[in-house]
Write a protein that holds these residues in place. Sequence first.
Motif, PDB file in Angstrom:
ATOM      1  N   SER A 193      -3.216  10.219   6.515  1.00 53.34           N
ATOM      2  CA  SER A 193      -3.891   9.198   7.467  1.00 53.34           C
ATOM      3  C   SER A 193      -4.406   7.955   6.684  1.00 53.34           C
ATOM      4  CB  SER A 193      -4.909   9.468   8.461  1.00 53.34           C
ATOM      5  OG  SER A 193      -4.308  10.513   9.328  1.00 53.34           O
ATOM      6  N   ASN A 194      -3.979   8.049   5.267  1.00 52.95           N
ATOM      7  CA  ASN A 194      -4.777   7.065   4.358  1.00 52.95           C
ATOM      8  C   ASN A 194      -3.827   6.405   3.623  1.00 52.95           C
ATOM      9  OD1 ASN A 194      -7.865   7.418   4.468  1.00 52.95           O
ATOM     10  ND2 ASN A 194      -6.886   9.231   5.103  1.00 52.95           N
ATOM     11  N   TRP A 195      -3.881   5.051   3.199  1.00 52.50           N
ATOM     12  CA  TRP A 195      -3.079   4.288   2.346  1.00 52.50           C
ATOM     13  C   TRP A 195      -3.908   3.665   1.398  1.00 52.50           C
ATOM     14  CZ3 TRP A 195      -2.188   5.755   7.196  1.00 52.50           C
ATOM     15  CH2 TRP A 195      -0.841   5.832   7.777  1.00 52.50           C
ATOM     16  N   SER A 196      -3.575   3.370   0.234  1.00 55.31           N
ATOM     17  CA  SER A 196      -4.332   2.633  -0.862  1.00 55.31           C
ATOM     18  C   SER A 196      -3.349   1.644  -1.536  1.00 55.31           C
ATOM     19  CB  SER A 196      -5.282   3.549  -1.715  1.00 55.31           C
ATOM     20  OG  SER A 196      -4.211   4.222  -2.814  1.00 55.31           O
ATOM     21  N   LEU A 243       0.924  -1.272   0.137  1.00 56.08           N
ATOM     22  CA  LEU A 243      -0.096  -0.044  -0.147  1.00 56.08           C
ATOM     23  C   LEU A 243       1.089   1.373  -0.022  1.00 56.08           C
ATOM     24  CD1 LEU A 243      -1.739  -2.394   1.484  1.00 56.08           C
ATOM     25  CD2 LEU A 243      -3.267  -0.533   2.090  1.00 56.08           C
ATOM     26  N   GLU A 244       0.495   2.151  -0.657  1.00 54.88           N
ATOM     27  CA  GLU A 244       1.073   3.593  -0.440  1.00 54.88           C
ATOM     28  C   GLU A 244       0.235   4.621   0.275  1.00 54.88           C
ATOM     29  OE1 GLU A 244       1.484   4.058  -4.861  1.00 54.88           O
ATOM     30  OE2 GLU A 244      -0.197   5.075  -5.051  1.00 54.88           O
ATOM     31  N   ASN A 245       1.061   5.541   0.850  1.00 58.57           N
ATOM     32  CA  ASN A 245       0.422   6.725   1.437  1.00 58.57           C
ATOM     33  C   ASN A 245       0.000   7.743   0.570  1.00 58.57           C
ATOM     34  OD1 ASN A 245       0.860   9.608   3.017  1.00 58.57           O
ATOM     35  ND2 ASN A 245      -0.182   8.077   4.394  1.00 58.57           N
ATOM     36  N   TYR A 246      -1.273   8.444   0.362  1.00 60.77           N
ATOM     37  CA  TYR A 246      -1.611   9.212  -0.187  1.00 60.77           C
ATOM     38  C   TYR A 246      -2.248  10.420   0.439  1.00 60.77           C
ATOM     39  CZ  TYR A 246      -6.553   7.892   0.208  1.00 60.77           C
ATOM     40  OH  TYR A 246      -7.918   7.511   0.411  1.00 60.77           O
TER      41      TYR A 246
END
Length: 402
Positions: A270-273, A264-267
């Motif tokens: 507080s959120n990763w996808s 997953l990658e941080n975008y």
Amino acid sequence: MPSALPDGEPVPDSGALPAAALAEVGSAPLSIYLHVPFCSTRCGYCDFNTYTANELQGTGTADYLAAAHAEIDLARRVLGEQAPAASTVFFGGGTPTLLSGAELSGLLAHVRDAFGLQHDAEVTTEANPETITPQLLEELLAGGFTRISLGMQSSNPGVLRILERRHTPGRAVAAARLAHDVGFGDVSLDLIYGTPGESLDDWRNSVQSALEAEPEHISAYALIVEDGTRLANQIRRGQLPMTDDDDLADKYLATEELLVAAGLENYEVSNWSRGPEHRARHNMAYWLGHSWWGIGPGAHSHAGGVRWWNVKHPRSYAAALAEGRTPGAGRELVAADDRRIERVLLELRLADGLPLAVLTDSERVRVDGVLARGLGELRDGRLVLTLQGRLLADAVVRDLLD
């Protein structure tokens, strides 16, 4: 106890917006948020605008549904023909999945009929893991929902007990797997770190448990202790310890390590996808300042620099719409420079960064200090926070702004 509404000027009974705001509606993407205010119980840390059965004063599901459908029609009248088809729709709460699949799909169908949906629209509902069944998921998928966001918070029984979450450890992971099995290709899990008494190992185990479901998206938020909640009162009385900033930083760094290792990658801070295609596009609409209409008690909306919010109690909300008037409790016209400041606050949190052109001349001079401290870097004319910068995002914003 739900937090108080802000002050603001009165909203016209018709809900009409200024001409200047309407002129912007056609040039920005449109999102629709539907707030479902029902919960079986109130969690001790929660100050959201939610209500248990004994707090509803005789107002029930049927009253809410009638009012929500009426507000969809109101939104269509106010925004006019220039409003684009909705690019995202989000059902939040509360616990939206206390409504039936047919009721949720009926609201979505009304949004589709009123506004239309973009061909690739993202349609999300939040869900308490304990409410998830194969039948509900199948009904939602058939009704046009594309994404499920499950409130997991933790896999640790002690942490869940302190937060007063009613689902059992492991239930959120099982619900996420079930959503995949039914056919959802976009499943998100929400986690909270920093609960009093939670160790670093407790937190790492929660993240690893979430990853067992192979979700497309994970949100991980530091616990905010809101005044007036039962949790805040327990900390104030010394019954529970308050988590310190160093502990929160350690847990954030552990989150980044584990999620990146899992692909997953941080975008957003507080959120990763799992790649850009799985970013929460509805939340991106908020962070990028698009137009959105919030339907439901206490819901907030924004269009063309006008922000407004609805009355909070479901009974007052339903009564206003039954009388043919807006449920809006107040609104504010956001000045151009305030909009610019909000853009700095929000876009600097994104992995895509903030265009330097948004900053004033004096603010751009301060960028060198951010770079020198290793808190940011420049990419294609944008200021992008480093991992260390993400830990200090609020401080970076304060240092930058005039």
